[in-house]
Write an enzyme that holds these catalytic residues in place. Structure first.
Site, mmCIF file in Angstrom:
data_model
loop_
_atom_site.group_PDB
_atom_site.id
_atom_site.type_symbol
_atom_site.label_atom_id
_atom_site.label_comp_id
_atom_site.label_asym_id
_atom_site.label_seq_id
_atom_site.Cartn_x
_atom_site.Cartn_y
_atom_site.Cartn_z
ATOM 1 N N SER A 98 -7.620 12.612 17.633
ATOM 2 C CA SER A 98 -6.658 12.166 17.525
ATOM 3 C C SER A 98 -6.090 12.391 15.835
ATOM 4 O O SER A 98 -6.396 13.342 15.189
ATOM 5 C CB SER A 98 -5.890 11.537 17.766
ATOM 6 O OG SER A 98 -4.548 11.164 18.048
ATOM 7 N N LYS A 110 -7.745 15.002 13.227
ATOM 8 C CA LYS A 110 -7.276 16.030 12.421
ATOM 9 C C LYS A 110 -7.731 15.743 11.063
ATOM 10 O O LYS A 110 -8.386 16.879 9.542
ATOM 11 C CB LYS A 110 -5.829 15.255 11.440
ATOM 12 C CG LYS A 110 -5.172 15.955 12.986
ATOM 13 C CD LYS A 110 -3.136 15.391 12.284
ATOM 14 C CE LYS A 110 -2.510 14.572 14.299
ATOM 15 N NZ LYS A 110 -2.559 15.302 14.363
ATOM 16 N N TRP A 155 0.890 16.626 24.492
ATOM 17 C CA TRP A 155 1.226 16.448 23.011
ATOM 18 C C TRP A 155 0.362 17.571 22.086
ATOM 19 O O TRP A 155 0.888 17.409 21.231
ATOM 20 C CB TRP A 155 0.949 14.530 22.855
ATOM 21 C CG TRP A 155 1.639 15.263 21.958
ATOM 22 C CD1 TRP A 155 1.154 13.731 20.496
ATOM 23 C CD2 TRP A 155 3.123 14.553 21.402
ATOM 24 N NE1 TRP A 155 2.597 13.609 20.301
ATOM 25 C CE2 TRP A 155 3.688 13.847 20.436
ATOM 26 C CE3 TRP A 155 4.324 15.408 22.032
ATOM 27 C CZ2 TRP A 155 4.917 13.760 19.648
ATOM 28 C CZ3 TRP A 155 5.305 15.206 21.638
ATOM 29 C CH2 TRP A 155 5.570 14.163 20.597
ATOM 30 N N HIS A 205 -4.987 11.357 26.527
ATOM 31 C CA HIS A 205 -5.154 10.944 25.215
ATOM 32 C C HIS A 205 -6.015 10.389 24.667
ATOM 33 O O HIS A 205 -5.912 8.740 25.183
ATOM 34 C CB HIS A 205 -4.343 10.816 24.109
ATOM 35 C CG HIS A 205 -4.475 11.429 23.086
ATOM 36 N ND1 HIS A 205 -4.654 13.113 22.714
ATOM 37 C CD2 HIS A 205 -3.857 10.259 22.400
ATOM 38 C CE1 HIS A 205 -4.525 11.880 21.846
ATOM 39 N NE2 HIS A 205 -4.488 11.013 20.809
HETATM 40 C C1 GTR Z 1 0.936 10.142 18.125
HETATM 41 C C2 GTR Z 1 0.891 11.929 17.373
HETATM 42 C C3 GTR Z 1 -0.405 12.575 17.057
HETATM 43 C C4 GTR Z 1 -1.542 11.934 17.154
HETATM 44 C C5 GTR Z 1 -1.631 10.683 18.012
HETATM 45 C C6 GTR Z 1 -3.361 9.544 17.256
HETATM 46 O O1 GTR Z 1 1.830 9.815 17.641
HETATM 47 O O2 GTR Z 1 2.536 11.880 16.792
HETATM 48 O O3 GTR Z 1 0.036 13.809 16.481
HETATM 49 O O4 GTR Z 1 -2.047 12.172 15.743
HETATM 50 O O5 GTR Z 1 -0.810 9.800 17.425
HETATM 51 O O6 GTR Z 1 -3.168 9.878 16.065
HETATM 52 O O7 GTR Z 1 -3.177 8.793 18.609
#
Ligand code: GTR
Length: 414
Positions: free
Chosen positions: A254, A258, A345, A396
């Site tokens: 997540s 990045k 997402w 996720h």
């Molecule tokens: C979310 C965000 C994502 C992702 C995620 C995470 O809220 O919108 O870009 O990075 O968090 O890191 O769990």
């Protein structure tokens, strides 16, 4: 009339396929240089275009990485080599203290596991940053509870009270850390919490960015600091002769997906970037405008990226760059993208096509790739280096199934 209704799913499918194709076709060309010319040699890619892309991401997205040479790093042993997992593994814990030129310090708790075996050149190693501290990964009470405040915007903060980890956080993220499987597969793992490098919260990050790193949060976002953090963990690998410095894979999920992509592009010691569900400003194509948009991310987490990146709010479909550029900068090294079917997402399909676009650069460099031409189904994977991808069922997260595929891919790199 009835017939039309029957055909709606078919029409929708046709429409989405065409829309996807149009979108892919209109992606900014990774080979078009700033001066308008096309890259015409492998050398021009490596020496000019790749550098140009990294410079663009430095200026317009993430900002400068803190300069490692201005810091002193020291390791202190917290837990000496301890036999764990029924004698199959050796664990140790080390505290890395980084001191800047002003004498300010940050401390990073590093947890290391490696198989209890003899190996010639050290174990291949996964370097991991995680969300809530090493104690959240393993419930063993000997694991040091992180003392750095945990103030992440991440909703799962079990056992974190008043921004501090308590014993109730032990093992809460064990599902993300199948250590026994890693050991059984012959891998070592080096883990640390991202928050120890810089907090995941606007005000606190601004302060640490200025006081410790001497940088302005408007110019450098926290993703660059977390990326820099991966390199500090790689430094640790270089200091430990049980670990193979030529076989390093860096893992991030997540927001850390990045960060790991940006880290791996910048640090050639990382042989494989394992980019898990990185989404917006990670591996996901923004142009498809699916899932999280740049504006959404920038409004909730403005401190992740620099001020220049806010210019692109609302412009996802009109961008003159896209994330396949960044993925392509991994060439000729290995890049692996993990996704989950219901994690819309992150736009799993958009991450797949980002990798497909990046594949063109590998091929341009005469490196054979083996990704399928169409998006794969949940449960399928493509684990032949240098470009790998899987889509698992579910949402996720970073789960054993992701790690199984990471290991498959890593095993295929000789
Ligand atoms: C979310 C965000 C994502 C992702 C995620 C995470 O809220 O919108 O870009 O990075 O968090 O890191 O769990």
């Amino acid at each position: 009339m009835k017939n039309i209704f029957k055909r709606i799913p078919l029409l929708l499918l046709l429409f989405t396929t065409i829309a996807n194709a149009v979108c892919q076709n209109s992606l900014p060309d990774v080979f078009s240089m700033k001066n308008g010319r096309k890259v015409n040699s492998q050398r021009e890619w490596s020496e000019k275009r790749r550098k140009e892309i990294i410079q663009f991401y430095t200026d317009s997205v993430f900002g400068l990485l803190p300069n490692a040479t201005k810091y002193k790093q020291e390791y202190e042993v917290y837990e000496k080599e301890t036999l764990v997992l029924g004698g199959k593994a050796i664990r140790k814990q080390v505290i890395l203290t980084i001191t800047n030129l002003k004498g300010n310090k940050i401390a990073i708790d590093i947890m290391v596991y490696y198989p209890n075996k003899k190996i010639k050149n050290g174990f291949p190693v996964f370097v991991l940053q995680e969300f809530l501290g090493n104690q959240s990964l393993v419930s063993d009470t000997l694991i040091k509870i992180i003392s750095t405040p945990i103030i992440t915007g991440n909703p799962e903060k079990k056992g974190i009270i008043n921004n501090l980890a308590t014993s109730a956080s032990r093992g809460v993220y064990a599902r993300r850390f199948p250590v026994e499987m890693l050991i059984d597969s012959g891998y070592a793992v080096v883990a640390a919490c991202f928050q120890a490098f810089i907090p995941d919260a606007a005000q606190e990050a601004k302060k640490v960015m200025a006081d410790f790193y001497g940088l302005n949060i408007e110019q450098t976002g926290t993703v660059s600091v977390w990326a820099w953090g991966y390199s500090r963990l790689v430094d640790y690998v270089y200091s430990d002769n049980k670990l193979n410095k030529y076989r390093i894979g860096a893992v991030g999920h997540s927001r850390l997906g990045k960060s790991v992509l940006w880290a791996s592009v910048n640090d050639s010691r990382i042989g494989i970037a394992f980019v898990n569900e990185s989404g917006c400003t990670g591996a996901k194509l923004s142009k498809r405008a699916k899932g999280e948009t740049i504006e959404k991310m920038n409004s909730v987490f403005p401190y992740w990226t620099n001020a220049n990146y806010k210019r692109y709010n609302g412009k996802d479909t009109a961008l003159a760059f896209d994330q396949h550029w960044l993925v392509a900068c991994m060439a000729p090294r290995n890049v692996y993208i993990g996704n989950a079917e219901d994690d819309l997402w992150c736009d799993p399909e958009g991450e797949f096509f980002s990798l497909k676009e990046a594949e063109k650069v590998y091929n341009f460099l005469n490196i054979k790739t083996s990704l399928p031409s169409d998006f794969i189904k949940a449960g399928q994977f493509s684990v032949t280096p240098p470009c790998g991808y899987h889509l698992r069922k579910g949402n996720h997260d970073l789960l054993t199934e992701d790690w199984i595929n990471f290991i498959r891919f890593f095993n295929n790199i000789k």
